[in-house]
Design an enzyme around this catalytic site. Structure first.
Site, PDB file in Angstrom:
ATOM      1  N   GLU A 253     -25.208  16.218  -9.719  1.00  0.00           N
ATOM      2  CA  GLU A 253     -25.813  16.359 -11.411  1.00  0.00           C
ATOM      3  C   GLU A 253     -25.937  15.133 -12.226  1.00  0.00           C
ATOM      4  O   GLU A 253     -25.019  14.174 -12.101  1.00  0.00           O
ATOM      5  CB  GLU A 253     -25.064  17.301 -12.180  1.00  0.00           C
ATOM      6  CG  GLU A 253     -25.152  18.689 -11.444  1.00  0.00           C
ATOM      7  CD  GLU A 253     -24.206  19.697 -12.232  1.00  0.00           C
ATOM      8  OE1 GLU A 253     -23.360  19.409 -13.318  1.00  0.00           O
ATOM      9  OE2 GLU A 253     -24.213  20.936 -11.829  1.00  0.00           O
TER      10      GLU A 253
ATOM     11  N   ARG B 117     -20.041  26.515  -8.764  1.00  0.00           N
ATOM     12  CA  ARG B 117     -20.277  25.092  -8.666  1.00  0.00           C
ATOM     13  C   ARG B 117     -21.419  24.777  -7.296  1.00  0.00           C
ATOM     14  O   ARG B 117     -21.578  25.756  -6.672  1.00  0.00           O
ATOM     15  CB  ARG B 117     -18.750  24.465  -7.957  1.00  0.00           C
ATOM     16  CG  ARG B 117     -17.636  24.240  -8.983  1.00  0.00           C
ATOM     17  CD  ARG B 117     -18.183  23.011  -9.812  1.00  0.00           C
ATOM     18  NE  ARG B 117     -17.075  22.364 -10.698  1.00  0.00           N
ATOM     19  CZ  ARG B 117     -17.190  22.825 -11.875  1.00  0.00           C
ATOM     20  NH1 ARG B 117     -18.078  23.453 -12.416  1.00  0.00           N
ATOM     21  NH2 ARG B 117     -16.365  22.349 -12.746  1.00  0.00           N
TER      22      ARG B 117
ATOM     23  N   HIS C 112     -26.464  22.864 -16.226  1.00  0.00           N
ATOM     24  CA  HIS C 112     -24.950  23.001 -16.320  1.00  0.00           C
ATOM     25  C   HIS C 112     -24.454  23.303 -17.794  1.00  0.00           C
ATOM     26  O   HIS C 112     -23.728  22.658 -18.425  1.00  0.00           O
ATOM     27  CB  HIS C 112     -24.164  21.697 -15.917  1.00  0.00           C
ATOM     28  CG  HIS C 112     -22.977  22.213 -15.305  1.00  0.00           C
ATOM     29  ND1 HIS C 112     -22.002  21.486 -14.323  1.00  0.00           N
ATOM     30  CD2 HIS C 112     -21.710  22.949 -15.799  1.00  0.00           C
ATOM     31  CE1 HIS C 112     -21.124  22.049 -14.038  1.00  0.00           C
ATOM     32  NE2 HIS C 112     -20.825  23.052 -14.759  1.00  0.00           N
TER      33      HIS C 112
END
Lengths: 323, 323
Positions: free
Chosen positions: B267, B238, B286
């Site tokens: 993000e 994370r 991601h």
């Protein structure tokens, strides 16, 4: 053609000649293993006696004037085709080669480029340069099929590492052979069999790890590429095994998805070489299977041990077959 | 805080609510597993009865008005921090998550970027674009050390694949634990122990696979990065676990060789986000641990089976701990 292993009397008398380009520390190591001082492997070899040479090439003058005295040549490279292409190999001379951690190195090269493609590494690097955050499709390599041409040490190492990443590995050898497939392979098929074409059609990866011999020149030609349905082609063997015009055709019609070529028939490629303009291709600089000095010393020591015991070294080259 | 597993009577009566963004084929599969029709998980849930929800987020209004009726929420993602950050988790509601082949996917992402760096993939792609044939240094990953932060399913999968490529793997957990290290790891050390700093200094790779919890915010800070001596930092956990200013300092002074960041605290990163200007860094979107519909269905089915048998599912989230 199986070369003769030099007997103890010849081995004891043999002069150790080493190529002048070898590093001094490696030469000291070779001297230690052979228990004698080294002389330079030059164009002229004054004096007589049996010769044990270590290097990349056999000088033409030695071949011409002292071939009958050569009892053993240890190549610092794995590919001995330049040595064998220079003329008939001196009869009875043992030829051994350095493989070192080459299988491991080439396997990491192959898996590195395979996973880089799955993870869209070049595309992400490009996006990063443009400060662009966008999800790109990625692939899970596990469960895909790779065909590996060459089921020897190098092909086996490549297949073994692919398999540890979950890839189904199919080796292509001269024949399918009998019994269980060698370590690293889920299956082995023979080149030219129907099974090869079937596997080519289902493969996501086609890895060429073939030596250059008369029999492998242009091995990857139009007929073979026509059976490929969207696989990426990776060549870590020899450039001469690939018909570049046929590869270009397969890249243009989409049968071959991408190509990664570590080897070319002519290296280095000049800036105006048309090979740079193959679509969706990356050329690297024969860097997959470099050999380190340590590899040469370790493999020479293993050959020495075998010869001293009268055994044929596992790294001996069948000079008729070419590897 | 261990959530209560809903008993058979509650489970039988529970209404299945699925997030509207789920694909129709996945919804059909969830209906088949639960043996009942699905209703949309919308802002308003008319009617009563216990609720079993599947989705990425719990709508605020459901949380406000029907929290006491929520008996089970199955997350379509592995990271449940957005769910838990939105407010206290409804007391007694089971929370399960989708891990799917995420460990395998993230492991291939990590090994893909690791081997791509070893093989100089971005640099070779750049050379190719310039029609430049030049040998670049490459690295053999076998024998190097990787520190993997997180010794659960995902960290274990990452370590396992690195290890199959010959890498020595050291896990960093809350404690070193006792007994043999978990599968995939050669050793496990506790965060903050001297052994962690020693291993950081010797590592070639530092892989962060930590969940985002109160305890992990800014976990990778100046003190930890100061112990790194030339490792590449890869974050697949994370974004909030990394202090970006500290990472930038370590990249500038060379302690951290390169960085590959699949996750950011915010993000997507906007084009003018200074994170794009971190030296020797690549940001991906991601994408390491995407979950496929198939993963959601398989993991929901496994949880369903456990709940039906009165067992706590292996994919249940400890909502106090946060993962």
């Amino acid at each position: 053609m199986i070369a003769v292993v030099p007997g103890p009397e010849l081995l004891a008398r043999a002069r150790l000649l080493v190529a002048p380009e070898l590093n001094a520390s490696l030469v000291r190591e070779l001297e230690r293993i052979a228990g004698r001082g080294a002389e330079p492997l030059a164009d002229e070899v004054p004096g007589g006696g049996p010769l044990l040479c270590v290097g990349a090439a056999l000088p033409g003058s030695v071949r011409a004037t002292a071939a009958d005295r050569l009892v053993w040549f240890h190549s610092v490279n794995a590919g001995t085709d330049p040595l064998l292409a220079a003329g008939p190999w001196p009869a009875g001379a043992l030829l051994t080669r350095t493989v070192g951690r080459m299988g491991e190195r080439i396997a990491q090269y192959v898996v590195g480029w395979v996973l880089a493609e799955c993870q869209a590494v070049p595309e992400y690097v490009g996006q990063h340069a443009r400060a662009e955050w966008r999800r790109l499709p990625t692939e899970l390599v596990a469960g895909q099929t790779a065909l590996v041409y060459g089921t020897g040490r190098i092909g086996g190492a490549v297949a073994g590492l692919l398999r540890r990443c979950g890839v189904r590995t199919v080796g292509v050898g001269r024949t399918a052979g009998s019994g269980p497939p060698p370590v690293g392979f889920d299956r082995v098929v023979g080149a030219g069999e129907d099974a090869e074409a079937d596997e080519l059609a289902g493969a996501r990866w086609v890895v060429a790890a073939l030596p250059s011999t008369g029999a492998t020149e242009g091995f990857f030609g139009a007929r073979r590429f026509a059976a490929v349905r969207g696989a990426t082609f990776v060549n870590v063997g020899r450039g001469a095994t690939v018909d570049l015009a046929a590869l270009e055709g397969a890249l243009r019609d989409g049968g071959v998805r991408r190509a990664v070529l570590d080897v070319l028939a002519e290296e280095p490629a000049a800036p105006d070489d048309p090979v740079w303009r193959l679509p969706r291709t990356v050329i690297t600089s024969h860097s997959a299977g470099i050999t380190a000095d340590e590899d040469v010393a370790v493999d020479f020591a293993a050959c020495w041990e075998a010869v001293r015991e009268g055994r044929r070294p596992g790294l001996a080259v069948d000079v008729g077959r070419g590897y």
